[in-house]
Design a protein around this motif. Structure first.
Motif, PDB file in Angstrom:
ATOM      1  N   TYR A 216     -44.981   0.230 -65.906  1.00 25.33           N
ATOM      2  CA  TYR A 216     -45.854  -1.352 -66.343  1.00 25.33           C
ATOM      3  C   TYR A 216     -46.115  -1.014 -67.436  1.00 25.33           C
ATOM      4  CZ  TYR A 216     -44.807  -2.547 -61.409  1.00 25.33           C
ATOM      5  OH  TYR A 216     -43.678  -3.345 -60.003  1.00 25.33           O
ATOM      6  N   ARG A 224     -54.326  -5.929 -64.801  1.00 26.13           N
ATOM      7  CA  ARG A 224     -53.950  -7.073 -63.996  1.00 26.13           C
ATOM      8  C   ARG A 224     -52.502  -8.142 -65.586  1.00 26.13           C
ATOM      9  NH1 ARG A 224     -56.866  -9.315 -60.107  1.00 26.13           N
ATOM     10  NH2 ARG A 224     -58.607  -8.791 -59.400  1.00 26.13           N
ATOM     11  N   THR A 227     -49.333  -7.942 -63.297  1.00 23.55           N
ATOM     12  CA  THR A 227     -49.038  -9.333 -62.461  1.00 23.55           C
ATOM     13  C   THR A 227     -47.955 -10.145 -63.193  1.00 23.55           C
ATOM     14  OG1 THR A 227     -51.101  -9.895 -63.117  1.00 23.55           O
ATOM     15  CG2 THR A 227     -50.978  -8.856 -61.333  1.00 23.55           C
ATOM     16  N   GLU A 230     -44.435  -8.586 -61.541  1.00 21.40           N
ATOM     17  CA  GLU A 230     -44.676  -7.689 -60.440  1.00 21.40           C
ATOM     18  C   GLU A 230     -45.319  -8.926 -59.750  1.00 21.40           C
ATOM     19  OE1 GLU A 230     -44.438  -7.982 -57.403  1.00 21.40           O
ATOM     20  OE2 GLU A 230     -42.536  -7.313 -58.173  1.00 21.40           O
ATOM     21  N   PRO A 231     -45.584  -9.788 -59.410  1.00 21.73           N
ATOM     22  CA  PRO A 231     -47.225 -10.737 -59.031  1.00 21.73           C
ATOM     23  C   PRO A 231     -47.924 -10.044 -58.194  1.00 21.73           C
ATOM     24  CG  PRO A 231     -45.557 -12.249 -59.557  1.00 21.73           C
ATOM     25  CD  PRO A 231     -44.731 -11.039 -58.697  1.00 21.73           C
ATOM     26  N   HIS A 232     -47.018  -9.252 -56.836  1.00 19.94           N
ATOM     27  CA  HIS A 232     -47.491  -8.499 -56.201  1.00 19.94           C
ATOM     28  C   HIS A 232     -48.482  -7.365 -56.541  1.00 19.94           C
ATOM     29  CE1 HIS A 232     -46.286 -11.633 -52.762  1.00 19.94           C
ATOM     30  NE2 HIS A 232     -44.467 -11.124 -53.011  1.00 19.94           N
ATOM     31  N   PHE A 233     -48.535  -7.183 -58.075  1.00 21.83           N
ATOM     32  CA  PHE A 233     -49.021  -5.746 -57.952  1.00 21.83           C
ATOM     33  C   PHE A 233     -50.381  -6.401 -58.105  1.00 21.83           C
ATOM     34  CE2 PHE A 233     -50.404  -2.494 -61.516  1.00 21.83           C
ATOM     35  CZ  PHE A 233     -49.929  -1.216 -60.572  1.00 21.83           C
ATOM     36  N   VAL A 234     -50.690  -8.005 -57.690  1.00 22.09           N
ATOM     37  CA  VAL A 234     -52.763  -7.871 -57.390  1.00 22.09           C
ATOM     38  C   VAL A 234     -52.573  -7.220 -56.231  1.00 22.09           C
ATOM     39  CG1 VAL A 234     -51.975  -9.583 -55.964  1.00 22.09           C
ATOM     40  CG2 VAL A 234     -54.320 -10.263 -57.474  1.00 22.09           C
ATOM     41  N   SER A 236     -53.026  -3.918 -56.045  1.00 20.87           N
ATOM     42  CA  SER A 236     -52.898  -2.512 -55.666  1.00 20.87           C
ATOM     43  C   SER A 236     -53.985  -2.193 -56.194  1.00 20.87           C
ATOM     44  CB  SER A 236     -51.781  -2.439 -57.382  1.00 20.87           C
ATOM     45  OG  SER A 236     -52.945  -3.125 -58.357  1.00 20.87           O
ATOM     46  N   GLN A 292     -45.824 -11.066 -48.453  1.00 20.96           N
ATOM     47  CA  GLN A 292     -45.281 -10.495 -49.860  1.00 20.96           C
ATOM     48  C   GLN A 292     -43.783 -10.264 -49.016  1.00 20.96           C
ATOM     49  OE1 GLN A 292     -45.557  -6.617 -52.051  1.00 20.96           O
ATOM     50  NE2 GLN A 292     -43.920  -5.933 -51.713  1.00 20.96           N
ATOM     51  N   ALA A 298     -47.299 -14.457 -54.103  1.00 16.86           N
ATOM     52  CA  ALA A 298     -48.914 -13.580 -54.117  1.00 16.86           C
ATOM     53  C   ALA A 298     -49.955 -13.786 -54.390  1.00 16.86           C
ATOM     54  CB  ALA A 298     -48.567 -12.509 -55.431  1.00 16.86           C
TER      55      ALA A 298
END
Length: 304
Positions: A216, A224, A227, A230-234, A236, A292, A298
């Protein structure tokens, strides 16, 4: 974590980077002597061609308060694994925690490619790295581990049993590998129970490993920012989080209550009360099912 593992010996097989490194460091923080194995050293690299080394991990273990010992091992090579276990036995006469985190398949999996189109040699190599390595390591290590009641085996995978049973994991070979490891933990639990030892399968959530951060284009300090892509990386988590899960299990005098089960870092955080390094408690697998996968926006509120 307190020094509850002072005098205990752990082997983190596949501890060069990622979850293995996080686990090794947290076991060290609890006072353990930790053997860290892998193929990449400061002199030689595996086909991953990554910069992280087993020596770095061992040094982090020692800096955390434990004793880190780096040993170069290819866990497909039986004689190397046997020599490793012989060394642990000779040096310490015990093995209290075995973590099978050997992997090595990211570069071999062809995502969203059906079995008949997937490179067969790459797929079979992936299975050997993901499954055979764990079997070979346990074959040689378990007789030393079960010499004392209370030993623990942790089989590391991706996904809980419930999640993997209900979902195709993006690649035939990846799907098979990660589900097979869950069964390895279950089978070893059955065989170890008469010796008073436990075996579990454990998954981290969406891991902020060195490779994922690089993918990323972020660092741990700026994660952060990913995100936006990839918003759902929140949801992680760091590798230290699953390391704290392993340490919680290893220091639990009643760890046999978990034997044979498929567990996650978020689940164990709720049970034992530990947090990730930022004080949060990400619960990735519940988030995947409830947010998800259903296609909701997200939002990690209530999930970390």
């Amino acid at each position: 974590m307190s020094s509850n593992l002072k005098g205990k010996v752990a082997l983190v097989a596949g501890g060069t980077r990622g979850a293995g490194r996080g686990i090794a460091v947290e076991l060290g923080a609890a006072g353990a002597t930790v053997y860290v194995t892998g193929r990449t050293t400061r002199e030689t690299r595996s086909e991953y061609d990554r910069p992280e080394t087993i020596e770095e991990t061992a040094e982090l273990v020692t800096a955390a308060g434990g004793h880190g010992i780096a040993v170069q091992v290819d866990h497909l090579e039986r004689e190397q694994v046997k020599a490793l276990v012989d060394r642990v036995s000779r040096d310490h006469g015990r093995l209290d925690v075995l973590v099978n985190d050997i992997w090595g398949g990211e570069l071999l999996a062809q995502w969203e490619t059906p079995l008949w189109r997937h490179d067969l040699d790459a797929g079979l190599r992936l299975l050997r790295l993901a499954i055979d390595t764990h079997i070979i390591t346990s074959h040689y290590a378990l007789p030393l581990l079960f010499e004392r009641p209370g030993g623990l085996v942790v089989e590391m995978t991706d996904g809980t049993k419930d999640y993997n049973d209900a979902n195709y994991r993006v690649s035939f070979f990846y799907d098979h590998a990660k589900s097979a490891v869950i069964r390895l933990g279950f089978a070893q639990a059955h065989e170890l129970r008469p010796y008073g030892c436990a075996a579990v399968t454990l998954t981290p959530g969406w891991l902020r490993s060195e490779m994922m951060l690089e993918h990323y284009g972020v660092t741990e300090a700026t994660w952060r920012d990913a995100t936006a892509r990839e918003p759902h990386f929140v949801i992680s988590e760091t590798p230290r989080y699953v390391g704290r899960a392993v340490t919680a299990l290893a220091t639990d005098p009643n760890v046999l209550r978990w034997t044979g089960q498929s567990l996650s870092s978020g689940q164990l955080a709720r049970e034992y009360g530990f947090t990730d390094v930022d004080g949060s408690q990400p619960d990735c697998w519940r988030y995947l099912v409830e947010v998800q996968d259903p296609g909701k926006p997200a939002d990690a509120t209530g999930y970390r």
